[in-house]
Design a protein around this motif. Structure first.
Motif, PDB file in Angstrom:
ATOM      1  N   ILE A  92       0.831  -1.201   0.000  1.00  0.00           N
ATOM      2  CA  ILE A  92       0.000   0.000   0.000  1.00  0.00           C
ATOM      3  C   ILE A  92       0.865   1.251   0.000  1.00  0.00           C
ATOM      4  O   ILE A  92       0.655   2.170  -0.791  1.00  0.00           O
ATOM      5  N   GLU A  93       1.851   1.289   0.874  1.00  0.00           N
ATOM      6  CA  GLU A  93       2.721   2.466   0.940  1.00  0.00           C
ATOM      7  C   GLU A  93       3.467   2.674  -0.373  1.00  0.00           C
ATOM      8  O   GLU A  93       3.602   3.804  -0.856  1.00  0.00           O
ATOM      9  N   LYS A  94       3.918   1.593  -0.973  1.00  0.00           N
ATOM     10  CA  LYS A  94       4.637   1.683  -2.249  1.00  0.00           C
ATOM     11  C   LYS A  94       3.743   2.269  -3.336  1.00  0.00           C
ATOM     12  O   LYS A  94       4.164   3.171  -4.095  1.00  0.00           O
ATOM     13  N   GLN A  95       2.492   1.792  -3.424  1.00  0.00           N
ATOM     14  CA  GLN A  95       1.591   2.252  -4.480  1.00  0.00           C
ATOM     15  C   GLN A  95       1.076   3.668  -4.208  1.00  0.00           C
ATOM     16  O   GLN A  95       0.887   4.454  -5.145  1.00  0.00           O
ATOM     17  N   VAL A  96       0.841   4.008  -2.933  1.00  0.00           N
ATOM     18  CA  VAL A  96       0.404   5.369  -2.603  1.00  0.00           C
ATOM     19  C   VAL A  96       1.509   6.362  -2.950  1.00  0.00           C
ATOM     20  O   VAL A  96       1.252   7.428  -3.525  1.00  0.00           O
ATOM     21  N   LYS A  97       2.727   6.013  -2.615  1.00  0.00           N
ATOM     22  CA  LYS A  97       3.863   6.890  -2.936  1.00  0.00           C
ATOM     23  C   LYS A  97       3.975   7.070  -4.446  1.00  0.00           C
ATOM     24  O   LYS A  97       4.186   8.179  -4.941  1.00  0.00           O
ATOM     25  N   TRP A  98       3.816   5.962  -5.188  1.00  0.00           N
ATOM     26  CA  TRP A  98       3.867   6.027  -6.651  1.00  0.00           C
ATOM     27  C   TRP A  98       2.782   6.951  -7.185  1.00  0.00           C
ATOM     28  O   TRP A  98       3.038   7.808  -8.041  1.00  0.00           O
TER      29      TRP A  98
END
Length: 281
Positions: free
Chosen positions: A118-124
């Motif tokens: 989730i954090e990876k995709q939100v940051k992206w």
């Protein structure tokens, strides 16, 4: 992904006589992968209803919507709708979470993604809409500007990495700077990520400047489909839409009468943008 409309129609029943009232019918067209397409028409012409059919919110009364040749309304193909992101008109009104991060992450949380993913995709997603992660992730979405709120709302859609993005009047309520910034973002998503963009607009200047293709609905029919500049230079089309000749085309005509040839539509739109800024002061 390619979208095909085959004899598409949508109607509702009139309350007293129980007669079907068609918002649109016999729509046939193909939206190619990578299109940057504007959809226009008078109020009540069925634009939003058509978009809802494309996303699967409404089931067409007749005809077919095909995504890469498959009918997404069949149970076995319904996951195809996941490839279409939908941004409602005034999407910032749907922001609800305590922080920007939580708002964008909501859809992924419902899909039971891991916190790391989730954090990876939100940051992206935040990087894609030019909201630096470290600066905005802990801020309240309600304290942001109108343009920033809309970017958060778009990030909440593209975080699921759709291949098609539909926007219902995305520039409504935005000032000139925010509109320009929004379209810079949409063009980046289109050109860098290959996302097909479909948006509703009531502004011919905006359409000429931004769209590579225009679909025009009129009285429930597809009146025109093609190059925005050519279509909006057609008097009969402008008359049916109750639109004046766009400033950008007036400028082009004025230059040509003086024997001054602008090199491209880009040059014309820059002059038109400057003209709009001067007249808005």
């Amino acid at each position: 992904m390619k979208i095909e409309l085959r004899n598409l129609a949508f109607s509702y029943l009139k309350e007293k006589k129980r007669e079907p009232i068609y918002l649109f019918e016999q729509l046939n067209c193909t939206i190619e992968s990578g299109d940057f397409l504007a959809l226009a028409g008078k109020s009540g012409s069925g634009k939003t209803t058509l978009l809802h059919c494309l996303k699967g919110f409404y089931t067409p009364t007749k005809g077919e919507v095909l995504i890469d040749g498959k009918n997404p309304f069949l149970k076995k193909n319904v996951s195809l709708f996941d490839s279409i992101g939908y941004v409602f008109q005034y999407p910032e009104h749907q922001l609800f979470a305590r922080t920007v991060y939580e708002d964008i992450a909501f859809a992924l949380q419902q899909l039971k993604k891991s916190e790391q993913e989730i954090e990876k995709q939100v940051k992206w997603a935040m990087e894609r809409v030019n909201l630096p992660f470290a600066i905005y992730k802990d801020r309240s979405p309600f304290e942001l500007s109108g343009g920033e709120k809309r970017r958060v709302a778009i990030a909440g859609v593209i975080v699921q990495k759709p291949t098609i993005l539909i926007l219902d009047e995305p520039t409504a309520g935005l000032d000139l700077h925010a509109r320009s910034s929004l379209f810079s973002l949409l063009h980046e998503l289109n050109q860098m990520l290959g996302i097909t963009i479909i948006w509703v607009s009531h502004h011919p200047e905006e359409i000429i400047k931004e769209a590579s293709r225009l679909l025009l609905l009129h009285n429930g029919k597809l009146m025109a489909d093609g190059n925005p500049t050519k279509l909006l230079a057609t008097p009969s089309i402008l008359q049916k839409m109750n639109w004046d000749e766009p400033d950008v085309l007036k400028i082009q005509t004025a230059f040509e009468r003086k024997g001054w040839m602008l090199n491209s539509l880009w040059d014309i739109t820059q002059v038109a943008s400057y003209w709009q800024k001067v007249n808005s002061r």
